[in-house]
Design a protein around this motif. Structure first.
Motif, PDB file in Angstrom:
ATOM      1  N   UNK A   1       0.968  -1.187   0.073  1.00 52.33           N
ATOM      2  CA  UNK A   1       0.118  -0.082  -0.015  1.00 52.33           C
ATOM      3  C   UNK A   1       0.652   1.402  -0.010  1.00 52.33           C
ATOM      4  N   UNK A   2       0.286   2.144  -0.835  1.00 48.58           N
ATOM      5  CA  UNK A   2       1.209   3.577  -0.837  1.00 48.58           C
ATOM      6  C   UNK A   2       0.349   4.764  -0.106  1.00 48.58           C
ATOM      7  N   UNK A   3       1.164   5.541   0.186  1.00 49.96           N
ATOM      8  CA  UNK A   3       0.471   6.772   0.856  1.00 49.96           C
ATOM      9  C   UNK A   3       1.114   8.070   0.422  1.00 49.96           C
ATOM     10  N   UNK A   4       0.285   9.361   0.536  1.00 49.47           N
ATOM     11  CA  UNK A   4       1.157  10.481   0.021  1.00 49.47           C
ATOM     12  C   UNK A   4       0.598  11.355   1.297  1.00 49.47           C
ATOM     13  N   UNK A   5       1.660  11.851   1.857  1.00 52.63           N
ATOM     14  CA  UNK A   5       1.497  12.748   3.190  1.00 52.63           C
ATOM     15  C   UNK A   5       0.452  12.207   3.894  1.00 52.63           C
ATOM     16  N   UNK A   6       0.342  10.749   4.231  1.00 55.43           N
ATOM     17  CA  UNK A   6      -0.329   9.983   5.163  1.00 55.43           C
ATOM     18  C   UNK A   6      -1.906   9.653   4.789  1.00 55.43           C
ATOM     19  N   UNK A   7      -2.090   9.809   3.440  1.00 57.23           N
ATOM     20  CA  UNK A   7      -3.427   9.423   2.859  1.00 57.23           C
ATOM     21  C   UNK A   7      -2.903   8.414   1.938  1.00 57.23           C
ATOM     22  N   UNK A   8      -3.868   7.124   2.027  1.00 62.47           N
ATOM     23  CA  UNK A   8      -3.506   5.967   1.079  1.00 62.47           C
ATOM     24  C   UNK A   8      -4.069   6.528  -0.405  1.00 62.47           C
ATOM     25  N   UNK A   9      -3.154   6.077  -1.161  1.00 62.07           N
ATOM     26  CA  UNK A   9      -3.545   6.252  -2.818  1.00 62.07           C
ATOM     27  C   UNK A   9      -4.145   5.114  -3.364  1.00 62.07           C
ATOM     28  N   UNK A  10      -4.569   4.093  -2.471  1.00 65.81           N
ATOM     29  CA  UNK A  10      -5.244   3.134  -2.979  1.00 65.81           C
ATOM     30  C   UNK A  10      -5.377   1.963  -1.871  1.00 65.81           C
TER      31      UNK A  10
END
Length: 340
Positions: A156-165
């Motif tokens: 799982x990936x995140x951008x500034x704490x928010x999951x991208x998927x």
């Protein structure tokens, strides 16, 4: 009488902006961490930057403490991304029925979510107790977590704490297990610097391996003109640490080690005397250096003084007419590690 116009303007502005319920701001999710990072990692300078690495590595060390892992790789990649990988059990990826999210997403995006609140999963923990991984996620520009579990590789990936998927299966690994975390500290919006100090981090990893017997940490720096690699492993644990601390001193005794568990609390002590006049005692609780002391240090010093006096009396070293050894007497030339 003249009145300063600026004072009048400030007073008027203050009066016009009434303090009511609408003034209360509620920070949701990981927003609070980004607004006040110092509350969670102390600062946004290099010290706080290093704290991100500690938190992820601490989670892997906790796996080693319970015997679920014995190796950790820490890599500063050429692009500045940090990679931490262990051979532990792997963060759970199944769905938490209460929150309707995967265990991995909860650990990475929700404060105070984790397995460390359940004493059956972790007897001890050196991390921020359900805060560490999510704080790192919140203060990173980009994070990717890969979990090797159940013969699969989940990610799982995140951008500034928010999951991208959502958490997804990205491969098969029939024999592998463990967790790998990649993160890029947010130098654009949070940190003053993203330049890691290799020696500073290496000292921390060396300490971790002394305190966790049988744990091996390989630390690699792949940045241009800084390439280097160090592996830490100490079979003797804190016994080896005491020997290391006295390596340039004239020792008077062999190192002494004792370890015992009392009412679910594990205690380890290693000590050795040298011919100096100073005391070198370091204390740790859950692998964290307690530089301000504590009851574990107070108890150790009291027990050492009492035990040496008891032995001196019984063996006739101290006569009836002689006074007991004082705390200062028994601490002279002492090198000791106390770990609880």
């Amino acid at each position: 009488m003249s009145v300063d116009k600026d004072v009048v303007d400030v007073a008027a502005a203050t009066k016009s902006h009434e303090y009511g319920a609408s003034s209360i701001r509620v920070l949701k999710g990981l927003e609070a961490v980004r607004v006040r990072p110092g509350m969670y990692i102390g600062s946004t300078d290099q010290r706080g930057l290093h704290h991100l690495v500690y938190e992820i590595v601490d989670n892997s060390v906790d796996e080693a403490v319970i015997g679920a892992a014995d190796h950790i790789d820490v890599v500063i990649q050429a692009d500045g991304i940090v990679r931490v990988s262990d051979n532990g059990r792997g963060i759970p990826v199944d769905i938490n029925q209460e929150e309707n999210k995967s265990g991995l997403e909860l650990v990475m995006t929700v404060l105070h979510a984790g397995g460390k609140f359940d004493s059956e999963n972790y007897k001890t923990s050196s991390g921020l107790h359900g805060v560490g991984a999510s704080v790192v996620n919140a203060l990173s520009e980009w994070v990717r977590v890969e979990v090797r579990r159940n013969g699969k590789v989940y990610a799982q990936e995140y951008r500034r704490g928010i999951p991208t998927g959502p958490v997804a299966v990205v491969g098969d690994d029939p024999t592998g297990r463990g967790t790998t975390t990649y993160f890029q500290a947010d130098g654009a919006e949070i940190f003053e610097t993203t330049d890691y100090d290799y020696e500073f981090l290496a000292q921390r990893f060396r300490e971790m391996c002394y305190l966790t017997r049988g744990l091996e940490i390989t630390f690699v720096d792949q940045r241009e003109d800084r390439e280097r690699e160090t592996t830490f492993y100490f079979e003797g644990g804190i016994y080896s640490l005491v020997r290391h601390m006295n390596r340039r001193r004239t020792v008077l005794t062999k190192p002494f080690y004792v370890g015992k568990t009392v009412e679910k609390t594990g205690v380890e002590v290693a000590l050795q005397y040298n011919d100096s006049y100073t005391e070198s005692v370091f204390a740790f609780a859950n692998n964290i250096n307690t530089i301000d002391g504590g009851t574990h240090i107070t108890g150790f010093r009291s027990a050492l003084t009492r035990t040496l006096n008891d032995y001196a009396r019984k063996s006739g070293i101290l006569k009836e007419s002689e006074a007991n050894l004082t705390a200062d007497d028994v601490r002279e030339g002492l090198t000791a590690i106390v770990s609880v």
